[in-house]
Design a protein around this motif. Structure first.
Motif: not given
Lengths: 107, 115
Positions: A9, A36, A38, A86, A97-100
């Motif tokens: 995480k 990706y 952010q 992600y 997508f994964g959980k990031g």
């Protein structure tokens, strides 16, 4: 069913140290994989895709079909790399997508 | 140039009220359109996607629905909001008839709070 797993995480790395963000996937066909990113107060945006085999902002990712992994790597972390990352998998018209993983670069 | 607009940016609605979030795309035709919900620790959850006008695929059973009345318009709706519908909703588009080699472009998102 297809699935994307990002086990971390939060990842804290010192500036100048190597970075590796892990991504594993499960998919029975030939996957198309993306990373990706952010940045704070910005839109989620594409960082790189495996089909292009490119290096963006010093990041690379190699698709390992044997290990079903698509880890994101950078040899020397920079403070501006701090962001949410992600991993994503495309199947037909669906993008999963994964959980990031939140990457925190320590000064 | 291609752009994606999503509104409103924030919304506070009471439980039981209806919802309508709108997303429009400019500068491209026949895009694939997507609604995601982004939550801390849960990542980006695909809610709906559409490959054409009137074509909606639902990924997760829930209190929400989606519609695509025009080629570049995608609407997320609910007849009666639940507290659990609170979250951050993202609209995105991909170019072409397939997402192969086509990355997603995301809107700025809508922060929905159901009270």
């Amino acid at each position: 069913a297809q699935r994307v797993t990002q086990p971390e995480k939060l990842l804290s790395v010192f500036k100048g140290a190597p970075v590796e963000l892990k991504c594993n996937y499960s998919y029975s066909g030939s996957p198309e994989l993306f990373w990706y990113v952010q940045y704070s107060r910005q839109r989620l945006q594409l960082l790189l895709r495996h089909i292009s085999r490119e290096s963006i902002k010093g990041f690379t990712a190699d698709l390992n079909k044997g290990e079903t992994s698509f880890h994101l790597k950078k040899p020397f972390a920079q403070e501006e790399d701090s962001a949410m990352y992600y991993c994503a998998l495309t199947r037909d018209d669906k993008i999963i997508f994964g959980k990031g993983t939140r990457l925190h670069i320590l000064p | 140039s291609q752009t994606i607009h999503q509104w409103p940016a924030t919304l506070v609605q009471p439980v039981g009220s209806p919802l309508s979030l709108e997303c429009t795309v400019e500068g491209t035709s026949n895009p694939n359109l997507y609604w995601y919900r982004q939550a801390a620790g849960r990542g980006l959850q695909l809610l709906f996607y559409s490959v054409g006008i009137g074509q909606i695929s639902s990924e997760v059973p829930q209190n929400l629905s989606a519609s695509r009345p025009q080629d570049r318009q995608f609407i997320l709706s609910s007849k009666k909001l639940l507290l659990s519908d609170s979250g951050f909703y993202l609209c995105a588009y991909g170019q072409g008839s397939s997402s192969y080699n086509s990355p997603l472009h995301f809107g700025n998102g809508t922060r929905l709070t159901v009270t």
